[in-house]
Write a protein that holds these residues in place. Structure first.
Motif, PDB file in Angstrom:
ATOM      1  N   ARG A  89      35.166  52.654  46.744  1.00 42.70           N
ATOM      2  CA  ARG A  89      33.629  52.302  46.913  1.00 42.70           C
ATOM      3  C   ARG A  89      33.398  51.136  46.208  1.00 42.70           C
ATOM      4  NH1 ARG A  89      33.362  58.019  48.082  1.00 42.70           N
ATOM      5  NH2 ARG A  89      33.862  58.436  45.803  1.00 42.70           N
ATOM      6  N   SER A  90      33.986  50.801  45.026  1.00 42.97           N
ATOM      7  CA  SER A  90      33.453  49.666  44.176  1.00 42.97           C
ATOM      8  C   SER A  90      33.993  48.367  44.831  1.00 42.97           C
ATOM      9  CB  SER A  90      34.255  49.695  42.860  1.00 42.97           C
ATOM     10  OG  SER A  90      34.557  48.623  42.240  1.00 42.97           O
ATOM     11  N   LEU A  91      35.126  48.381  45.486  1.00 38.96           N
ATOM     12  CA  LEU A  91      35.586  47.210  46.205  1.00 38.96           C
ATOM     13  C   LEU A  91      34.521  46.953  47.295  1.00 38.96           C
ATOM     14  CD1 LEU A  91      38.156  45.497  46.703  1.00 38.96           C
ATOM     15  CD2 LEU A  91      38.680  46.947  48.565  1.00 38.96           C
ATOM     16  N   GLU A  92      34.166  48.048  48.027  1.00 36.74           N
ATOM     17  CA  GLU A  92      33.242  47.764  48.972  1.00 36.74           C
ATOM     18  C   GLU A  92      31.800  46.962  48.575  1.00 36.74           C
ATOM     19  OE1 GLU A  92      31.446  50.886  51.627  1.00 36.74           O
ATOM     20  OE2 GLU A  92      33.333  51.974  50.951  1.00 36.74           O
ATOM     21  N   GLU A  93      31.231  47.393  47.461  1.00 34.40           N
ATOM     22  CA  GLU A  93      30.053  46.825  46.934  1.00 34.40           C
ATOM     23  C   GLU A  93      30.387  45.631  46.568  1.00 34.40           C
ATOM     24  OE1 GLU A  93      29.252  49.503  43.622  1.00 34.40           O
ATOM     25  OE2 GLU A  93      29.033  51.069  45.111  1.00 34.40           O
ATOM     26  N   ARG A  94      31.575  45.205  45.598  1.00 36.30           N
ATOM     27  CA  ARG A  94      31.728  44.120  45.383  1.00 36.30           C
ATOM     28  C   ARG A  94      31.892  42.826  46.444  1.00 36.30           C
ATOM     29  NH1 ARG A  94      34.337  44.620  40.224  1.00 36.30           N
ATOM     30  NH2 ARG A  94      34.722  42.411  39.850  1.00 36.30           N
ATOM     31  N   LEU A  95      32.546  43.397  47.434  1.00 32.25           N
ATOM     32  CA  LEU A  95      33.015  42.089  48.568  1.00 32.25           C
ATOM     33  C   LEU A  95      31.679  42.135  49.275  1.00 32.25           C
ATOM     34  CD1 LEU A  95      36.521  43.369  50.031  1.00 32.25           C
ATOM     35  CD2 LEU A  95      35.849  41.308  48.430  1.00 32.25           C
ATOM     36  N   GLN A  96      30.923  42.956  49.484  1.00 33.48           N
ATOM     37  CA  GLN A  96      29.630  43.045  50.187  1.00 33.48           C
ATOM     38  C   GLN A  96      28.714  41.767  49.610  1.00 33.48           C
ATOM     39  OE1 GLN A  96      27.941  46.772  51.240  1.00 33.48           O
ATOM     40  NE2 GLN A  96      26.524  45.613  52.751  1.00 33.48           N
ATOM     41  N   SER A  97      28.796  42.002  48.052  1.00 32.04           N
ATOM     42  CA  SER A  97      27.723  41.147  47.295  1.00 32.04           C
ATOM     43  C   SER A  97      28.365  39.873  47.528  1.00 32.04           C
ATOM     44  CB  SER A  97      27.646  41.672  45.897  1.00 32.04           C
ATOM     45  OG  SER A  97      28.485  41.430  44.977  1.00 32.04           O
ATOM     46  N   LEU A  98      29.596  39.635  47.313  1.00 29.54           N
ATOM     47  CA  LEU A  98      30.183  38.074  46.922  1.00 29.54           C
ATOM     48  C   LEU A  98      30.077  37.588  48.394  1.00 29.54           C
ATOM     49  CD1 LEU A  98      33.786  38.480  45.631  1.00 29.54           C
ATOM     50  CD2 LEU A  98      31.880  37.003  44.910  1.00 29.54           C
ATOM     51  N   VAL A  99      30.179  38.123  49.650  1.00 30.22           N
ATOM     52  CA  VAL A  99      29.743  37.389  51.027  1.00 30.22           C
ATOM     53  C   VAL A  99      28.288  37.238  50.866  1.00 30.22           C
ATOM     54  CG1 VAL A  99      30.030  37.719  53.420  1.00 30.22           C
ATOM     55  CG2 VAL A  99      31.922  38.256  52.053  1.00 30.22           C
ATOM     56  N   SER A 100      27.433  38.079  50.684  1.00 34.27           N
ATOM     57  CA  SER A 100      26.065  38.048  51.080  1.00 34.27           C
ATOM     58  C   SER A 100      25.302  36.638  50.122  1.00 34.27           C
ATOM     59  CB  SER A 100      25.323  39.234  50.755  1.00 34.27           C
ATOM     60  OG  SER A 100      25.330  39.536  49.214  1.00 34.27           O
ATOM     61  N   GLN A 101      26.031  36.721  48.853  1.00 38.16           N
ATOM     62  CA  GLN A 101      25.799  35.669  48.086  1.00 38.16           C
ATOM     63  C   GLN A 101      25.844  34.226  48.796  1.00 38.16           C
ATOM     64  OE1 GLN A 101      27.607  36.243  44.265  1.00 38.16           O
ATOM     65  NE2 GLN A 101      26.866  37.996  44.288  1.00 38.16           N
ATOM     66  N   ASN A 102      26.820  34.201  49.729  1.00 34.75           N
ATOM     67  CA  ASN A 102      27.302  32.604  50.048  1.00 34.75           C
ATOM     68  C   ASN A 102      27.228  32.754  51.583  1.00 34.75           C
ATOM     69  OD1 ASN A 102      28.379  30.436  50.509  1.00 34.75           O
ATOM     70  ND2 ASN A 102      29.834  30.470  48.975  1.00 34.75           N
ATOM     71  N   SER A 103      26.187  31.877  52.324  1.00 37.43           N
ATOM     72  CA  SER A 103      26.193  32.166  53.715  1.00 37.43           C
ATOM     73  C   SER A 103      27.006  31.028  54.370  1.00 37.43           C
ATOM     74  CB  SER A 103      24.718  31.912  53.959  1.00 37.43           C
ATOM     75  OG  SER A 103      24.237  30.723  53.486  1.00 37.43           O
ATOM     76  N   ALA A 104      27.622  30.253  53.762  1.00 39.93           N
ATOM     77  CA  ALA A 104      28.571  29.074  54.346  1.00 39.93           C
ATOM     78  C   ALA A 104      29.802  29.762  54.865  1.00 39.93           C
ATOM     79  CB  ALA A 104      28.791  27.906  53.321  1.00 39.93           C
ATOM     80  N   ILE A 105      30.039  30.911  54.058  1.00 42.62           N
ATOM     81  CA  ILE A 105      31.602  31.515  54.279  1.00 42.62           C
ATOM     82  C   ILE A 105      31.924  31.918  55.747  1.00 42.62           C
ATOM     83  CG2 ILE A 105      33.021  33.322  53.557  1.00 42.62           C
ATOM     84  CD1 ILE A 105      31.672  33.209  50.699  1.00 42.62           C
ATOM     85  N   LYS A 106      32.997  31.606  56.404  1.00 40.03           N
ATOM     86  CA  LYS A 106      33.358  31.955  57.624  1.00 40.03           C
ATOM     87  C   LYS A 106      34.538  32.666  57.663  1.00 40.03           C
ATOM     88  CE  LYS A 106      30.059  29.796  59.773  1.00 40.03           C
ATOM     89  NZ  LYS A 106      28.954  30.837  59.523  1.00 40.03           N
ATOM     90  N   SER A 133      41.348  56.686  51.307  1.00 38.93           N
ATOM     91  CA  SER A 133      40.044  56.262  50.963  1.00 38.93           C
ATOM     92  C   SER A 133      39.795  54.722  50.972  1.00 38.93           C
ATOM     93  CB  SER A 133      39.773  56.845  49.521  1.00 38.93           C
ATOM     94  OG  SER A 133      40.087  58.276  49.545  1.00 38.93           O
ATOM     95  N   ALA A 134      40.808  54.054  50.305  1.00 41.06           N
ATOM     96  CA  ALA A 134      40.643  52.532  50.427  1.00 41.06           C
ATOM     97  C   ALA A 134      40.595  52.121  51.889  1.00 41.06           C
ATOM     98  CB  ALA A 134      41.761  52.033  49.554  1.00 41.06           C
ATOM     99  N   LEU A 135      41.579  52.513  52.579  1.00 42.22           N
ATOM    100  CA  LEU A 135      41.698  52.255  54.008  1.00 42.22           C
ATOM    101  C   LEU A 135      40.452  52.332  54.694  1.00 42.22           C
ATOM    102  CD1 LEU A 135      43.805  50.898  56.148  1.00 42.22           C
ATOM    103  CD2 LEU A 135      43.999  53.552  56.823  1.00 42.22           C
ATOM    104  N   GLN A 136      39.740  53.175  54.364  1.00 42.13           N
ATOM    105  CA  GLN A 136      38.349  53.791  55.103  1.00 42.13           C
ATOM    106  C   GLN A 136      37.406  52.567  54.697  1.00 42.13           C
ATOM    107  OE1 GLN A 136      36.506  57.116  53.699  1.00 42.13           O
ATOM    108  NE2 GLN A 136      36.017  57.706  55.854  1.00 42.13           N
ATOM    109  N   SER A 137      37.263  52.441  53.281  1.00 40.18           N
ATOM    110  CA  SER A 137      36.466  51.076  52.697  1.00 40.18           C
ATOM    111  C   SER A 137      36.779  50.044  53.415  1.00 40.18           C
ATOM    112  CB  SER A 137      36.795  51.273  51.148  1.00 40.18           C
ATOM    113  OG  SER A 137      36.036  52.272  50.716  1.00 40.18           O
ATOM    114  N   LEU A 138      38.052  49.351  53.587  1.00 35.41           N
ATOM    115  CA  LEU A 138      38.396  48.200  54.317  1.00 35.41           C
ATOM    116  C   LEU A 138      37.883  48.384  55.505  1.00 35.41           C
ATOM    117  CD1 LEU A 138      41.942  47.322  52.959  1.00 35.41           C
ATOM    118  CD2 LEU A 138      39.948  46.233  52.448  1.00 35.41           C
ATOM    119  N   GLU A 139      38.041  49.259  56.267  1.00 32.54           N
ATOM    120  CA  GLU A 139      37.620  49.320  57.624  1.00 32.54           C
ATOM    121  C   GLU A 139      35.929  49.112  57.856  1.00 32.54           C
ATOM    122  OE1 GLU A 139      39.152  53.054  59.233  1.00 32.54           O
ATOM    123  OE2 GLU A 139      41.138  52.068  59.532  1.00 32.54           O
TER     124      GLU A 139
END
Lengths: 573, 573
Positions: free
Chosen positions: A478-495, A510-516
């Protein structure tokens, strides 16, 4: 081959010669004489008649010699397991009663069974739960408790309790009852023991003994003190003045009185038996390994479980208490020149002879000198240096040591050990639930990628490479989910988001579910998800999953390939 | 800024307009009507008078709206926490007594306090302990237990127990007492509920309702059935025929009777309160996050602990039982058009009005229809697909799901949950204690190093590079020692051992101690120990240690550099 694995003794028995036997006999005689005071003392520590220490040194030693894998380890009563025995048995019976002996025997039996079960189920890894700070705190506190517990024998007073506060309160209350002859005897013993420990070898050399004699008898100083003290008690009838002595040894060996046992007691003893067996096992294996490493020999931890398990069952059959491989016993054994487990068998035989014919010699042996031996050896185990060392390395682990130490002192050995284990698990979970996630870039001119915060590296505005420095599993999914979401939302140039998986060694559902979930959210945001440097075992897991089937990006063998291909693609746009 | 973080409502209140309020009022009215049957049903599930479900929907909803971070989450009675409440309270009191209500209120209070404490100590990561397989098995088994538990209301018989075997035995014993009118009512209700669930929207469209009306009232079918069933009971006086009804609602709200509480009860409730709070929290956050992701909003898990904690304390003050954010409540809320937490406040006000003036309407509401609503929604939670999915991914995790599922059914929810958590920790520890260690070589023509067993790579006879695919900590320190020792002893040509640390994210004192032992042993064997690609955080740890000070080899930034330099050195010899 399989038989050899089951009975490691077959290995060394094959090449065993008559000359080996002669050498081993000499070593064993010296070892036996020197180990006796220790064995008696540790039986007393377990709350049992001192002589039980000899019972615990016969069958266990023979069984370990046949089934264990160390060539040097000496198995018998050991301080730590003995004092744990006392602390486990005390709630069930008063020391000195038949009930007490029965529960101690039962405990040895249960510990043996536990070790065998751990071996059968290949659960030896559970002993890994005892981390270095926990063991260190546990040993220091236990040693301190042991020393304080011995004060009653050193002062010749009554006292009770097995944790710090009751022990000290009880000692304080009885302080006026000090028996002067006992106190003088104790004081003299401690001083002489400290002196012979430091100077006996030198003295032997000084009086012209050969180097071989010095090596063999250099550590026998304590035996001499024990003999002198016993003679002194006998000659001056100190026992009449209140110095407590071992006295007459009963003719029969104690055995389990089945009438005193019920399922309820067995059930309640299980946690204690479990802790004693794993503490004993961990200590014993580490001693065995350090001696084996010096001589380039191998230790098989799983077979050690068998050897020590049978040794404990053997101890129960002999009417004694839990045993294990001990550090000081093994050092003595090695110093006496033991090179193979036959010394364990011969010295067991010698102790049997002593038990059959020489017990009257122990009649006047004062308990105080045994307490002095225990106290001196325990004081060495209280290690402040270890705490300082840890403190520099990691405050958190030093804290773990201190907590274990304090809880053992105040709440007892079992509670302390469990607290330490639970706390180290929590610390580990905390750490792993807050994974280190680094944004990485290429070290110029290489194919190497490092953290942007620590190195000067090249990055690309529309490509974000994130290295996840942790296994992906339930504790951090779950922590991975939150971190990646915030990293991407901070930078709109990322493709393109590349997950660099060099440090991912496992992935669970559990991690696979989060990655999905992450993949879905990135899809919505128009960002492609790529993976790079996925390890073999992880890839095996992923290959049939929905994640890979719906992956918007690619899986790259190397991070270098990923960046080359993605940069090229971006350049074309 | 800090105040905004503490009271997230300030964020949306700033821009809140009159038009927002009008829209929210419409949404709230529809939501309130639709959520009432659910709230009554879940109170019954908690073993409390159905009307308590309304008490639990007022203050908690207001508090969460002010302190929570989700814009859509609806907080109130939820099936899972309600049935857990019943299972925790039952050992202390008989359902329907004052003692029962008091313990349930106390439980809500303790759960709230737990959530606040978790937030203060930043211990939210503890909820990560609930892995996907454990949650899945737990929910399926609990849902099944709930459905079986509702059979007594559906059949109009007596039955007791909260685990599978007592429940079924008790149902079987009372099977001859089936109340026919209740059974007919239940059967009709279930069939009609299933029909309206599938066809009510279509029906509304068919009779010519506008798209907006269909969207608003499409899910109100169940409310219609509840109304019809209540009217039927009233008109045909079914209650006289043995159909149990809610009856008169007391004028006073229940409150804690402090005389019935002592420290002992509080102490014994703690584990249950803890489990309810973390299960409730995990469920609630995952619902909140999935709705937030759709709308690109953020959820702050730590603030969620505060919001839900206060909601539970609010529930206790209202004389009700533990609450949390629920999936079906939130779906209803979203369907009704809720866009911000004001709907929670308005609907709380509406429920208060209903409680004050409209309770007589509930007099003839039959318990059977509430049981029917519960049963239908619970049946959807029993997920066999999840098991199949897991089975393909990992047999071990599927096993974990099955064990959790079975233990919950047979031994109860708390034992089942704890078993699942302990087992997943053990699995993880087992995995991490048996680290994957790969011998690696260079992929020809690149700077990239991979496992010799999976790739065709170049290696050098006197240089052994070992990649350790795991963090180095107490659980695998000893195993690392053994593995490296055996790797080196198998190959006498080795002069340099390079530990490639790409996957090492942390190192603790136990592992450091093991590495120091390894270094000593390699020194004795004339093998130099090198490290490569050590991560920043790990290097920070190591730099002052004895290991680095006594290291026989070097620390290389990259594995490529290590091999180039060592190969050159070997070539010179």
């Amino acid at each position: 081959m399989r038989l050899n694995k089951l009975l490691p003794a077959l290995d060394w028995l094959k090449t065993y010669s008559k000359m080996d036997f002669q050498q081993d006999t000499v070593s064993s005689i010296v070892f036996t004489i020197m180990v006796i005071p220790q064995s008696l003392a540790y039986a007393m520590l377990a709350g049992l008649p001192a002589i039980t220490g000899l019972y615990a040194s016969i069958l266990p030693s023979v069984l370990y010699s046949l089934f264990g894998t160390s060539r040097t380890l000496a198995v018998g009563p050991v301080a730590l397991t003995s004092v744990m025995t006392a602390s486990v048995v005390m709630p069930f019976a008063v020391s000195g009663t038949e009930q007490y002996a029965t529960v101690a025997i039962l405990l040895a039996f249960l510990s043996g069974v536990f070790l065998l079960v751990l071996s059968l189920l290949r659960l030896g890894f559970l002993t890994n739960l005892l981390s270095h700070p926990v063991i260190s705190g546990f040993i220091s506190a236990s040693a301190l408790l042991i020393v304080i517990g011995q004060l009653k024998y050193l002062l010749g007073i009554q006292s009770e309790g097995d944790t710090l506060i009751p022990l000290i309160t009880s000692l304080y209350e009885h302080l006026s009852d000090i028996n002067l002859p006992t106190f003088i005897l104790s004081f003299t013993s401690i001083v002489s023991l400290l002196l012979v420990r430091r100077h006996f070898s030198g003295f032997l050399k000084y009086v012209g003994c050969s180097a071989k004699t010095v090596q063999l008898f250099g550590k026998s100083g304590p035996v001499l003190i024990v003999v002198l003290a016993t003679v002194a008690v006998a000659v001056f009838s100190l026992d009449k003045l209140g110095v407590s002595i071992i006295g007459a040894v009963p003719n029969t060996i104690p055995s389990i009185n089945t009438e005193l046992i019920d399922l309820d007691i067995i059930w309640k003893l299980l946690p204690g038996a479990f802790l004693i067996s794993i503490v004993g096992f961990v200590g014993s294996v580490s001693v065995a390994q350090s001696f084996a490493a010096k001589r380039r020999q191998d230790i098989d931890p799983n077979q050690e479980l068998v050897g020590l398990g049978l040794a404990n069952i053997g101890s129960a059959l002999s009417g004694a208490f839990p045993v294990t491989g001990g550090f000081s016993r093994t050092v003595l054994n090695a110093d006496c020149g033991a090179k193979n487990p036959m010394t364990g068998i011969i010295s067991a035989f010698l102790i049997l002879l002593i038990l059959l014919f020489l017990t009257p010699l122990f009649f006047y042996l004062p308990n105080a000198i045994l307490a002095a031996i225990i106290s001196i050896s325990m004081m060495q185990l209280v290690s402040v240096g270890d705490l300082c060392h840890l403190w520099r390395f990691s405050k958190k682990e030093a804290f773990l040591l201190l907590v274990t130490f304090s809880v053992v002192l105040v709440e007892g050995m079992q509670t302390g050990l469990i607290t330490g284990v639970v706390l180290s698990l929590l610390f580990f979970l905390w750490h792993t639930s807050h994974p280190h996630i680094a944004i990485v870039g290429r070290v110029p001119g290489t194919e190497h990628f490092r953290n942007v915060q620590r190195f000067t590296v090249e990055t690309h505005p529309s490509i974000l490479t994130v290295r996840i420095d942790e296994n992906l599993f339930f504790a951090n999914a779950r922590s991975l989910e939150e971190r990646l979401q915030s990293l991407v939302s901070q930078n709109s140039a990322i493709k393109h988001l590349v997950l660099m998986c060099t440090a991912v060694n496992m992935i669970d559902a559990s991690a696979l579910q989060s990655l999905e979930k992450i993949l879905d959210r990135l899809n919505d945001a128009g960002v492609k998800l790529h993976l790079s440097e996925v390890k073999g075992p992880v890839m095996d897991r992923l290959k049939d999953s929905d994640l890979i089937q719906h992956l918007s990006g690619k899986i790259f063998l190397t991070q270098h390939q990923a960046i080359e291909e993605l940069e090229e693609k971006q350049a074309k746009i």
